[in-house]
Design a protein around this motif. Structure first.
Motif, mmCIF file in Angstrom:
data_model
loop_
_atom_site.group_PDB
_atom_site.id
_atom_site.type_symbol
_atom_site.label_atom_id
_atom_site.label_comp_id
_atom_site.label_asym_id
_atom_site.label_seq_id
_atom_site.Cartn_x
_atom_site.Cartn_y
_atom_site.Cartn_z
ATOM 1 N N UNK A 8 0.786 -1.305 -0.095
ATOM 2 C CA UNK A 8 0.084 0.022 -0.068
ATOM 3 C C UNK A 8 1.002 1.264 0.073
ATOM 4 N N UNK A 9 0.021 2.379 0.059
ATOM 5 C CA UNK A 9 0.711 3.816 0.064
ATOM 6 C C UNK A 9 0.407 4.215 1.220
ATOM 7 N N UNK A 10 1.159 5.163 1.736
ATOM 8 C CA UNK A 10 1.056 6.082 2.999
ATOM 9 C C UNK A 10 1.205 7.386 2.625
ATOM 10 N N UNK A 11 0.590 8.481 3.037
ATOM 11 C CA UNK A 11 0.554 9.715 2.782
ATOM 12 C C UNK A 11 0.540 10.567 4.139
ATOM 13 N N UNK A 12 1.529 11.262 4.612
ATOM 14 C CA UNK A 12 1.712 11.889 5.647
ATOM 15 C C UNK A 12 1.541 13.393 5.764
ATOM 16 N N UNK A 13 0.808 14.111 6.411
ATOM 17 C CA UNK A 13 1.089 15.537 6.374
ATOM 18 C C UNK A 13 1.546 15.843 7.960
ATOM 19 N N UNK A 14 1.735 17.376 8.272
ATOM 20 C CA UNK A 14 2.182 17.561 9.491
ATOM 21 C C UNK A 14 1.622 16.717 10.798
ATOM 22 N N UNK A 15 0.069 16.626 10.346
ATOM 23 C CA UNK A 15 -0.655 16.162 11.709
ATOM 24 C C UNK A 15 -1.320 14.855 11.604
ATOM 25 N N UNK A 16 -1.396 14.337 10.053
ATOM 26 C CA UNK A 16 -2.241 13.143 10.015
ATOM 27 C C UNK A 16 -1.390 12.152 9.180
ATOM 28 N N UNK A 17 -1.877 10.750 9.194
ATOM 29 C CA UNK A 17 -1.338 9.891 8.196
ATOM 30 C C UNK A 17 -2.521 9.091 7.452
ATOM 31 N N UNK A 64 0.006 -3.090 8.817
ATOM 32 C CA UNK A 64 0.817 -2.175 7.782
ATOM 33 C C UNK A 64 0.756 -0.617 7.918
ATOM 34 N N UNK A 65 -0.293 -0.477 7.924
ATOM 35 C CA UNK A 65 -0.344 1.230 8.006
ATOM 36 C C UNK A 65 0.419 1.679 9.133
ATOM 37 N N UNK A 66 0.751 0.916 10.361
ATOM 38 C CA UNK A 66 1.406 1.551 11.582
ATOM 39 C C UNK A 66 2.840 1.545 11.157
ATOM 40 N N UNK A 67 3.192 0.328 10.494
ATOM 41 C CA UNK A 67 4.751 0.118 10.025
ATOM 42 C C UNK A 67 5.229 1.221 8.846
ATOM 43 N N UNK A 68 4.240 1.477 7.986
ATOM 44 C CA UNK A 68 4.387 2.534 6.984
ATOM 45 C C UNK A 68 4.295 3.792 7.425
ATOM 46 N N UNK A 69 3.777 4.064 8.428
ATOM 47 C CA UNK A 69 3.435 5.672 8.736
ATOM 48 C C UNK A 69 4.723 5.971 9.524
ATOM 49 N N UNK A 70 5.349 5.029 10.119
ATOM 50 C CA UNK A 70 6.568 5.284 11.197
ATOM 51 C C UNK A 70 7.630 5.716 9.933
ATOM 52 N N UNK A 71 7.595 5.026 9.144
ATOM 53 C CA UNK A 71 8.743 5.405 7.976
ATOM 54 C C UNK A 71 8.381 6.759 7.130
#
Length: 911
Positions: A369-378, A478-485
């Protein structure tokens, strides 16, 4: 219960050194120190000890064990010079943490650790020994745990052995029987011999019946009843009984050394001022930030680590010199939202927020999957999750949604996202390439820069999921793993952006590397067609040829054997045929290429046949049989181009690697014949004529080279004339021109007289004379290479014409071999790196010119060659356009860039 952690310094520093070999400042290597500190902080954070101590090894020559066995540890290679230079710094780290250092003449670190552990355990103190050495497992008992570096599972950093059962699961025997086990199997890393041909599997079979050497030898006649233990092994046991008992003694850890363990000597705590000063000198800004070392402590200098290790705030970045630093990202760590977007409704709910978000955001993709992170949200978008309950978002819906967002995106490997079909309005910065430019690191791993330049410590995939089948990993996990990166990618942006500008690398990234990303993505997606039937037919040809060579080898050998078994081949060549043997390995005679080439030079036909066999077999397995397995539905191959695959800046190719196909050989030509154009189209190959030699000419300002190119003389012909002292009336022979050509390019690659002699198959003295004459004819080349080396010695790195840097380890080494290798690397980097950047600039210009054209496409880049697929009716038009781009996009001083254009229905014809 109080807890003490004991450090096996050698194990930690060796592991740290090999993990961070590219780290250095202008003046010294720093990778081992950096990794050591990282590990030390992890140890303190993981185990929260009350006491700490560190054990060091002594010189092998002083060890008591060498009195028992003179060859003990004699097989070990000397410590790498760059690591030796860092040991005093590692001692400074320990001093800064007030960790007492223990070293006892005549004894190893293992003995020191064992003695400390036993004494502390008797005082009812829990002991944890941090090591990478399985020998120390024999110390495991009540109150003593062994923590193995890099052996953790399920997210743990250390593999801990707490009980006898843990040790049995790890090594197969209880702790106190480990020396007996090593008595049989030995220990190659320590030079403990053991009994010949008894490996771990057979030893454990014996131990399942008799669990000590005494019992084994008391029952020697009964061993034949154990499966796999035949007469020859029993004979080895009998003949080598003394060696077995000696090996056991060598493997025993001394645990009763006289060591002072006063509580005051085991207490530790960081001296903030001392550690800050060290980090400043070594340029470890991450640790300064992570531990807030610049902030003035309210309490005394020594303090508990617990208040600092887990900090996740984004610390203030230090401004240095006069480089302007602009902070662009302010991360929210405490109240972040992680949303899983797996349907159109949930996507629409976030549209307003993302459409109105105008700051920098990170986007990152891995297979699920794809993760998109802003300054406040993932935001996590599941794409490829399996299993009955898996919900994936529609791929086209997501691609269109992301492509429409007007956000300044940063990523780690944008190309992977482009290959999905996403088109970004703003690719602001690729952190993978940014980090590569700063560090010369060639690993595609986002965890490395995140840990180095932020306070975050995300897990890698293996640590997070181990051997779990990807289909069983949920979107939540997987979302937690990717969001950390992804958060980590955001966290390092400010620092990397600052360093790029400070090191004058920002322009290289933005002008050369970022524009190249969509070029490579389009090339990868286009692919190149192959003729599958051609490769099948060629495979049958090779099979017949290999069978012929096999038969000839068996005739020479006088028997049939496994040609692909180095051991069997070694026995045939050096025992049965009694040929002169070269180097011998621990497992038998070496049969590598160098050995076979030496035998061939002596006139042994079997060596020539073996070299032919290996060459054809490699060709068949690597390309001819493999390529047809990699095609898509249109019979096209899609290689991957890696922008950070080499330290010089050249592109590398993988899956499959099309840059390693032999160039001038008949076999290489035959493989290229299988790469074909579509109907109505042709392949057009355009390659630079001697681009690296032209770069050398321009950068060295050698008058003879400049004159040769201005007058459009054949440089190889000219070099041959000067080396062989040929008058203008005498023709240059083909052999002389070939030698001159090899010498011309050898200067770029820094070949030694020995290396040149080997390639030309001439005496070293002659090769040395050729090189000497070359430099006499082109004197500015000598000066230019010396200038590169001196610059590298002074700064620790070298630069290409366009400003790309590469840090050169060992260029100031006192070891002549290491230094000469580093010098060759320095010269090669400047010339080859500049030539690579010429190609990159050209590829970007080509892309901008052709991206909307339907009748032509750039398919491959192989070193100095670009391969296009063109409609037959457009060949003439594009030949002129592309010739102009390749000749004039980059203009070198004093020398013109020339090209060759070839057309054909297959790559061989176009070459």
């Amino acid at each position: 219960m109080k807890r003490a952690v004991l450090l096996d310094v050698s194990a930690i520093m060796y592991r740290a050194y090999f993990a961070n070999m590219n780290f250095r400042t202008k003046n010294e290597p720093t990778g081992a120190v950096y990794g050591f500190i990282n590990t030390l902080l992890s140890i303190i954070n993981e185990f929260k000890p009350d006491y700490m101590a560190a054990a060091f090894d002594v010189k092998r020559s002083s060890l008591k064990r060498t009195e028992i066995y003179s060859d003990y540890k004699s097989n070990r290679q000397s410590t790498p010079e760059d690591l030796v230079r860092q040991i005093p710094r590692i001692e400074e780290v320990l001093d800064a943490f007030n960790i007492n250092r223990y070293k006892i003449e005549g004894y190893e670190a293992d003995d020191v650790l064992g003695s400390l552990a036993k004494k502390l355990a008797k005082q009812d103190i829990e002991v944890i020994i941090v090591t990478g050495d399985k020998d120390l497992s024999q110390l495991v008992e009540k109150n003593i745990t062994v923590a193995l570096l890099g052996k953790g599972t399920e997210g743990e950093k250390f593999g801990t052995l707490k009980t006898s059962e843990d040790v049995v699961n790890y090594l197969g025997v209880v702790p106190e029987k480990i020396p007996d086990l090593f008595g049989l199997i030995g220990d190659k890393s320590d030079g403990i011999p053991g009994v010949t041909k008894i490996g771990e599997k057979k030893a454990l079979a014996i131990f399942s019946q008799y669990d000590s050497l005494e019992k084994i030898y008391d029952n020697i006649d009964n061993l034949k009843s154990i499966d796999g233990i035949g007469p020859s092994l029993i004979k080895n046991l009998v003949n080598e009984k003394d060696i077995a008992f000696m090996s056991r003694e060598l493997a025993k850890i001394f645990s009763d050394l006289d060591i002072d363990i006063e509580e005051s000597k085991l207490q530790y705590g960081m001296d903030r001022k001392k550690f800050y000063t060290l980090c400043k000198v070594l340029e470890f800004k991450m640790f300064i930030k992570k531990l807030s070392l610049e902030e003035k402590p309210q309490n005394p200098t020594l303090f508990s680590m617990e208040d600092t290790i887990e900090k996740k705030e984004s610390p203030k970045i230090i401004e240095e010199e006069k480089i302007e630093f602009t902070k662009e990202i302010s991360l929210n760590f405490s109240n972040r939202e992680l949303l899983i977007i797996d349907n159109e409704n949930s996507l629409n709910e976030q549209k307003e927020y993302l459409n109105n978000y105008k700051k920098i955001a990170s986007i990152y993709y891995e297979e699920l999957g794809i993760i998109l992170s802003t300054e406040e949200k993932d935001f996590y978008f599941p794409l490829n999750h399996g299993g009955l309950l898996a919900k994936n978002i529609d791929r086209n819906l997501l691609i269109n949604f992301i492509s429409e967002l007007d956000i300044k995106f940063i990523s780690y490997n944008f190309k992977a996202l482009l290959n999905l079909g996403i088109s970004f309005k703003s690719m602001y910065m690729d952190m993978m390439i940014a980090y590569h430019l700063i560090s010369s690191q060639t690993k595609i791993d986002p965890i490395i820069p995140i840990i180095e330049y932020s306070t975050l410590e995300p897990k890698d995939y293996k640590t997070a999921f181990g051997k779990i089948n990807a289909e069983l990993i949920t979107a939540q996990e997987f979302s937690k793993y990717l969001s950390d990166i992804s958060i980590g990618i955001l966290a390092i942006y400010d620092e990397l952006n600052y360093l790029l500008k400070k090191e004058d690398l920002y322009k290289i990234l933005m002008d050369n590397e970022m524009p190249l990303i969509p070029v490579l993505s389009l090339m990868e997606r286009k692919g190149i067609k192959i003729d599958v039937q051609y490769f099948k037919n060629y495979s049958l040809e090779l099979e017949k040829e290999l069978l012929k060579i096999e038969k000839a080898i068996y005739e020479e050998a006088g028997e049939v054997f496994n040609i692909n078994s180095p051991k069997q081949l070694g026995d045939i060549l050096f025992v049965k045929l009694n040929l002169p043997s070269g180097k011998k390995t621990k497992t038998g005679y070496s049969t590598d290429v160098m050995v076979l080439e030496d035998l061939e030079s002596y006139g042994y036909d079997i060596a020539r046949l073996l070299l032919d066999y290996r060459k054809l077999n490699k060709l068949k397995t690597t390309y001819v049989d493999t390529l047809p397995l990699l095609i898509d539905e249109n019979s096209r191959i899609h290689t991957s181009f890696n922008q950070i695959g080499t330290a010089t800046g050249r592109l590398s190719s993988s899956d499959p690697n099309l840059q390693n196909i032999p160039v001038k050989t008949d076999d290489g030509i035959k493989i290229r014949e299988g790469f074909v154009s579509e109907v109505g189209k042709v392949l057009m190959s355009i390659d630079y004529s001697q681009v690296e030699l032209r770069v050398l000419t321009s950068m060295s300002k050698d008058e003879n080279l400049i004159e040769a190119y201005k007058e459009e003389k054949d440089l190889h012909d000219l070099t041959a004339r000067r080396i062989f002292n040929l008058p203008d009336t005498e023709a240059v022979s083909r052999e002389q021109r070939t030698i001159a050509k090899i010498i011309n390019f050898s200067i770029i690659y820094g070949k030694t007289p020995f290396g040149l002699a080997k390639e030309l198959k001439i005496p070293v003295k002659d090769a040395s004379e050729y090189i000497k004459k070359y430099f006499e004819q082109y004197p500015r080349v000598t000066n230019f290479e010396r200038e590169i080396i001196e610059f590298g010695e002074e700064h620790g790195y070298v630069k290409t014409l366009f400003g790309r840097k590469r840090y050169i380890s060992g260029i100031d080494s006192k070891n002549k071999t290491i230094k000469s290798q580093a010098e060759r690397m320095a010269v090669n980097t400047v010339i080859q790196g500049t030539a690579a950047e010429v190609l990159k600039k050209v590829m970007v210009k080509v892309y901008d010119t052709l991206k909307d054209k339907e009748d032509i496409a750039l398919l491959l880049q192989v070193h100095d060659e670009l391969i296009f697929e063109v409609e037959e009716t457009s060949v003439e038009k594009y030949s002129e356009i592309l010739a102009d781009i390749m000749k004039n996009t980059v203009q070198l001083e004093d020398v013109k860039l020339n090209i060759n254009i070839n057309i054909g229905k297959n790559w061989a014809e176009a070459k």
